[in-house]
Scaffold this motif. Structure first.
Motif, PDB file in Angstrom:
ATOM      1  N   ALA A  31      -5.208  -1.521 -13.804  1.00 40.44           N
ATOM      2  CA  ALA A  31      -6.049  -2.639 -14.244  1.00 40.44           C
ATOM      3  C   ALA A  31      -7.474  -2.107 -14.264  1.00 40.44           C
ATOM      4  O   ALA A  31      -7.999  -1.709 -15.286  1.00 40.44           O
ATOM      5  N   GLY A  32      -8.093  -2.020 -13.077  1.00 42.22           N
ATOM      6  CA  GLY A  32      -9.385  -1.345 -12.992  1.00 42.22           C
ATOM      7  C   GLY A  32      -9.206   0.166 -12.940  1.00 42.22           C
ATOM      8  O   GLY A  32     -10.012   0.930 -13.454  1.00 42.22           O
ATOM      9  N   ALA A  33      -8.143   0.608 -12.269  1.00 38.15           N
ATOM     10  CA  ALA A  33      -7.758   2.028 -12.166  1.00 38.15           C
ATOM     11  C   ALA A  33      -8.755   2.881 -11.397  1.00 38.15           C
ATOM     12  O   ALA A  33      -8.714   4.097 -11.462  1.00 38.15           O
ATOM     13  N   HIS A  34      -9.651   2.250 -10.633  1.00 40.54           N
ATOM     14  CA  HIS A  34     -10.663   3.019  -9.915  1.00 40.54           C
ATOM     15  C   HIS A  34     -10.090   3.769  -8.721  1.00 40.54           C
ATOM     16  O   HIS A  34     -10.727   4.684  -8.207  1.00 40.54           O
ATOM     17  N   GLY A  35      -8.903   3.397  -8.256  1.00 42.87           N
ATOM     18  CA  GLY A  35      -8.266   4.140  -7.194  1.00 42.87           C
ATOM     19  C   GLY A  35      -7.322   5.204  -7.712  1.00 42.87           C
ATOM     20  O   GLY A  35      -7.267   6.317  -7.188  1.00 42.87           O
ATOM     21  N   LEU A  36      -6.593   4.879  -8.774  1.00 37.96           N
ATOM     22  CA  LEU A  36      -5.559   5.787  -9.274  1.00 37.96           C
ATOM     23  C   LEU A  36      -6.113   6.963 -10.070  1.00 37.96           C
ATOM     24  O   LEU A  36      -5.718   8.113  -9.851  1.00 37.96           O
ATOM     25  N   ASN A 116      -6.114  -2.660  -5.601  1.00 34.33           N
ATOM     26  CA  ASN A 116      -6.653  -2.033  -4.405  1.00 34.33           C
ATOM     27  C   ASN A 116      -5.666  -2.113  -3.250  1.00 34.33           C
ATOM     28  O   ASN A 116      -5.394  -1.122  -2.558  1.00 34.33           O
ATOM     29  N   LEU A 117      -5.107  -3.291  -3.028  1.00 34.91           N
ATOM     30  CA  LEU A 117      -4.203  -3.478  -1.899  1.00 34.91           C
ATOM     31  C   LEU A 117      -2.857  -2.787  -2.129  1.00 34.91           C
ATOM     32  O   LEU A 117      -2.278  -2.201  -1.209  1.00 34.91           O
ATOM     33  N   ALA A 118      -2.351  -2.841  -3.356  1.00 36.68           N
ATOM     34  CA  ALA A 118      -1.068  -2.204  -3.654  1.00 36.68           C
ATOM     35  C   ALA A 118      -1.159  -0.688  -3.563  1.00 36.68           C
ATOM     36  O   ALA A 118      -0.178  -0.011  -3.239  1.00 36.68           O
ATOM     37  N   HIS A 119      -2.351  -0.153  -3.844  1.00 38.71           N
ATOM     38  CA  HIS A 119      -2.551   1.300  -3.834  1.00 38.71           C
ATOM     39  C   HIS A 119      -2.467   1.866  -2.423  1.00 38.71           C
ATOM     40  O   HIS A 119      -2.046   3.005  -2.217  1.00 38.71           O
ATOM     41  N   HIS A 157       0.256   6.545   4.501  1.00 39.50           N
ATOM     42  CA  HIS A 157      -0.856   7.052   3.703  1.00 39.50           C
ATOM     43  C   HIS A 157      -0.580   6.818   2.218  1.00 39.50           C
ATOM     44  O   HIS A 157       0.326   7.423   1.642  1.00 39.50           O
ATOM     45  N   PHE A 158      -1.317   5.907   1.598  1.00 40.17           N
ATOM     46  CA  PHE A 158      -1.107   5.517   0.204  1.00 40.17           C
ATOM     47  C   PHE A 158       0.321   5.010  -0.027  1.00 40.17           C
ATOM     48  O   PHE A 158       0.885   5.189  -1.099  1.00 40.17           O
TER      49      PHE A 158
END
Length: 290
Positions: A31-36, A116-119, A157-158
């Motif tokens: 969605a935002g993809a800022h973590g992935l 964020n939470l799912a990541h 971890h993740f």
């Protein structure tokens, strides 16, 4: 660095996203993809396909739940929207605090709470707030809908309890008029992630702490509740002495190997900082010793 090649699909509904996840083994939602995406660029993750759900309608609403003591935060609500929400600020201050501390303006305006939470990034801010607030995730997958409690969400971890074929649709948080909450962060000067982050939720009658929930992120390999701190707080007077005694238990609440050790700080130093930041988070929430 560049990512490995991947296929791209755009879902027009949650149902289509679930179907695409089932059709493409190892696919990830964005969605935002800022973590992935940063992890894809470093090679830490390399999904064969990305499924874009960022444009799905109806998943960004923030609202009070009719007939229930709770609020709902849509999975596609951005961190900036959460930080600015009067509903979240009033009823779930810890989450608003965490959202306002996350990353930088581009990340807060583009990143979404569900992703964020799912990541499951153990350095991120919202997990400690969600744990302290005792929130839940609403998810939908090939087997239908289900609810995941915050205490069952973070598995490693993740790694989270959200299945490979599930889409987070909303976060639900119970509300209590007699409770206060907050989140305090010690920012890693290099990455901007939480070196130590502490979320707190406290119900009092003005004199005695009746119930308490305290959680940590950043300092540990997995976001976690601090049960020893909670036990020390519950039934005690609202005072500086209580807060200091409870915070002293922060390091004893977890196994020694639960603390992260890296170039920024050793596990022992993070354990020391956790005690300090737990005391400050409790003081902020209770407005004691200010």
């Amino acid at each position: 660095m560049y990512t490995n090649d991947f296929d791209y699909h755009r879902a027009d509904s949650v149902e289509e996203a679930v179907e695409l996840l089932g059709d493409h083994d190892g696919a990830e939602l964005v969605a935002g993809a800022h973590g992935l995406l940063p992890r894809m660029k470093t090679g830490d993750e390399s999904p064969p396909a990305l499924i874009d759900i960022g444009q799905l309608s109806g998943l960004d609403a923030i609202e009070e739940l009719d007939g229930e003591n709770g609020i709902s935060v849509g999975a596609l609500a951005t961190h900036a929207e959460i930080a600015d929400s009067e509903i979240v600020r009033e009823h779930a201050t810890a989450l608003a605090d965490a959202a306002s501390e996350l990353g930088d303006p581009p990340v807060r305006n583009g990143g979404t709470i569900g992703g964020n939470l799912a990541h499951g990034d153990p350095r991120s801010d919202p997990p400690a707030a969600l744990l302290a607030l005792e929130g839940t995730l609403e998810v939908r997958g090939s087997n239908g809908e289900r609810t995941i409690d915050a205490t069952e969400l973070f598995e490693g971890h993740f790694e989270t309890a959200v299945a490979d074929d599930e889409v987070v649709t909303a976060i639900r948080i119970p509300t209590d008029a007699d409770a206060v909450s907050g989140y305090r962060k010690r920012r890693d000067p290099l990455s901007g992630y939480a070196m130590v982050g502490v979320g707190v939720w406290l119900r009092t009658d003005g004199e005695t702490i009746q119930s308490a929930r305290v959680a940590v992120t950043g300092a540990t390999t997995t976001p976690a509740r601090l049960s020893a701190v909670e036990d020390e707080l519950e039934g005690s007077a609202v005072s500086e002495e209580t807060i200091t005694a409870a915070a002293a238990e922060a390091g004893t609440a977890l196994d020694a190997d639960a603390f992260v050790s890296d170039v920024q700080a050793s596990a022992e130093y993070r354990e020391h900082l956790l005690t300090i930041d737990t005391e400050r988070a409790l003081s902020d929430a209770l407005d004691v010793g200010q």
